[in-house]
Motif scaffolding. Structure first.
Motif, mmCIF file in Angstrom:
data_model
loop_
_atom_site.group_PDB
_atom_site.id
_atom_site.type_symbol
_atom_site.label_atom_id
_atom_site.label_comp_id
_atom_site.label_asym_id
_atom_site.label_seq_id
_atom_site.Cartn_x
_atom_site.Cartn_y
_atom_site.Cartn_z
ATOM 1 N N GLY A 53 0.841 -1.241 0.022
ATOM 2 C CA GLY A 53 0.003 -0.046 -0.059
ATOM 3 C C GLY A 53 0.891 1.408 -0.116
ATOM 4 O O GLY A 53 1.727 1.141 -0.245
ATOM 5 N N VAL A 54 0.288 2.379 -0.034
ATOM 6 C CA VAL A 54 0.946 3.755 0.112
ATOM 7 C C VAL A 54 0.365 4.402 1.300
ATOM 8 O O VAL A 54 -0.922 4.648 1.557
ATOM 9 N N ILE A 55 1.266 5.189 2.051
ATOM 10 C CA ILE A 55 0.909 6.033 3.108
ATOM 11 C C ILE A 55 1.072 7.603 2.701
ATOM 12 O O ILE A 55 2.396 7.841 2.587
ATOM 13 N N ALA A 56 0.281 8.499 2.348
ATOM 14 C CA ALA A 56 0.453 9.547 1.760
ATOM 15 C C ALA A 56 0.756 10.709 2.994
ATOM 16 O O ALA A 56 0.198 10.420 4.272
ATOM 17 N N GLY A 57 1.601 11.460 2.809
ATOM 18 C CA GLY A 57 1.881 12.591 3.603
ATOM 19 C C GLY A 57 3.103 12.255 4.427
ATOM 20 O O GLY A 57 3.732 11.435 4.650
ATOM 21 N N ALA A 58 2.984 13.315 5.562
ATOM 22 C CA ALA A 58 4.116 13.213 6.555
ATOM 23 C C ALA A 58 4.141 12.149 7.481
ATOM 24 O O ALA A 58 5.077 11.744 7.960
ATOM 25 N N ASN A 59 2.699 11.596 7.583
ATOM 26 C CA ASN A 59 2.859 10.482 8.602
ATOM 27 C C ASN A 59 3.371 9.211 8.069
ATOM 28 O O ASN A 59 3.957 8.494 8.782
ATOM 29 N N GLY A 60 3.588 9.120 6.778
ATOM 30 C CA GLY A 60 4.565 8.105 6.389
ATOM 31 C C GLY A 60 5.877 8.278 6.028
ATOM 32 O O GLY A 60 6.731 7.491 6.321
ATOM 33 N N ILE A 61 5.991 9.644 5.420
ATOM 34 C CA ILE A 61 7.404 9.994 4.997
ATOM 35 C C ILE A 61 8.502 10.181 6.590
ATOM 36 O O ILE A 61 9.485 9.590 6.201
ATOM 37 N N LEU A 62 7.833 10.758 7.400
ATOM 38 C CA LEU A 62 8.851 11.000 8.558
ATOM 39 C C LEU A 62 9.422 9.753 9.068
ATOM 40 O O LEU A 62 10.442 9.551 9.149
ATOM 41 N N PRO A 63 8.607 8.614 9.558
ATOM 42 C CA PRO A 63 9.242 7.469 10.109
ATOM 43 C C PRO A 63 10.064 6.907 8.995
ATOM 44 O O PRO A 63 11.067 6.154 9.365
#
Length: 263
Positions: free
Chosen positions: A166-176
Motif C-alpha cells: 500500500g501507500v501512506i500519503a503525507g508526513a505520517n508516512g514519510i517522516l518515520p
C-alpha cells in the motif's frame, strides 16, 4: 524554505532515557492528531519546541481570541517509574502542503532531534488512519516499519495486522520512513481502520485503538475518559443519522404505489 525552531527550555542529552518520538499529523478523521494529543494530555507533557515552517498553509489559528501563525509543536515528558522511556510528541494543526515540504521537514526534523539528543532516539512512531469498508467493534491497527523485528514486536498485541502493501500519503508516512532509512532510528507506522462516513469529521474510536497499542507497548499511563466521551458523542451522531435514514426510507416506501417508479 524557512524552518525555525523556538525552544521553551533546555534538555541535556546525558539526562535522556531511551527517548521515543510519537508523531500525529492531522489526517483522515483527525485519528492521529486525537491519539497523540490524548497521550500528551494524559502524560502532562510540556511544550518543548515550536517549529515555524513556510510550507504550512497560509491559515492563521485563533484560540480564545489569540491569533497565531500555523506551527508544529513538540512536547516532552521525562520517564517515570511506570514509563521507562522519555517521550517527544510531535503534532500540528496542518501538515506540510507540498512534496518538497514533507521531505524537507522530515530531513530537518530528524537532523535536529539527532543533534539535541546526541543520537539517542530509539524509535520514531507515526500514527494515522486507513479507510476500511467494514470495521469490527474494535478497529484493527495495521503495522509497518523499517525494522522487521520491531514490526513483529507490535504484532504480538491484539487487533493488529501487518500492512503488507500500500501507500501512506503525507508526513505520517514519510517522516518515520526517512528516520529509518537514513539511519536515525527505527521508523514505525500504525494505521487504525476508520469508515468514510459523511457525518463523521472525527473518529475517536480509531484514535483509541492507536492509543491502546501505544499504551501497552510503551507502558504509558493513560486516562481514557476524554476519548470515551468523544466515542459516546460519535455513536450518538451515528445512531441519529441511522434513525433519520430509516425514517426517510420508510416514508418513501409508503409513498410509492404498486405502479410507481423513479424518474
Amino acid at each position: 524554505m524557512h524552518f525555525k525552531i523556538n525552544y521553551n527550555f533546555e534538555l541535556r542529552s546525558g539526562d535522556l532515557n531511551d527517548p521515543i518520538v510519537l508523531i500525529g499529523w492531522p489526517g483522515i478523521a483527525l485519528v492521529a492528531k486525537i491519539a497523540t494529543t490524548s497521550i500528551k494530555d494524559s502524560l502532562k507533557a510540556e511544550e518543548y519546541m515550536t517549529i515555524e515552517y513556510f510550507d504550512f498553509p497560509p491559515k492563521s489559528n485563533v484560540e480564545k481570541g489569540e491569533l497565531k501563525i500555523p506551527t508544529a509543536n513538540v512536547y516532552y515528558k521525562k520517564k517515570s517509574e511506570r514509563n521507562p522511556n522519555d517521550f517527544f510528541i510531535l503534532t500540528a494543526n496542518y501538515q506540510p502542503q507540498t512534496s518538497k515540504g514533507v521531505f524537507e521537514f522530515s530531513q530537518k526534523f530528524c537532523e535536529e532531534m539527532d543533534r539535541i539528543t546526541n543520537g539517542k532516539i530509539k524509535m520514531y512512531v507515526s500514527t494515522g488512519a486507513m479507510i476500511s469498508e467494514s470495521i469490527e467493534s474494535t478497529p484493527n491497527v495495521h503495522i509497518c516499519g523499517t525494522d522487521e523485528d520491531i514490526v513483529n514486536s507490535f504484532l504480538k498485541f491484539e487487533n493488529t495486522k501487518l500492512m503488507e502493501n500500500g501507500v501512506i500519503a503525507g508526513a505520517n508516512g514519510i517522516l518515520p520512513a526517512w528516520a529509518g532509512q537514513k539511519g536515525y532510528a527505527t521508523g514505525i507506522c500504525l494505521l487504525a481502520e476508520t469508515l468514510p462516513l459523511p457525518m463523521m469529521t472525527l473518529d475517536p474510536r480509531a484514535s483509541k485503538a492507536l492509543v491502546t497499542i501505544l499504551k501497552d507497548y510503551f507502558s504509558i499511563e493513560m486516562n481514557f475518559d476524554e476519548l470515551d466521551k468523544q466515542i459516546e458523542e460519535m455513536e450518538t451522531v451515528i445512531n441519529s443519522y441511522k434513525k433519520q435514514t430509516d425514517h426517510f426510507m420508510k416514508n418513501l416506501q409508503q409513498d410509492r404505489g404498486p405502479d410507481s417508479y423513479f424518474r
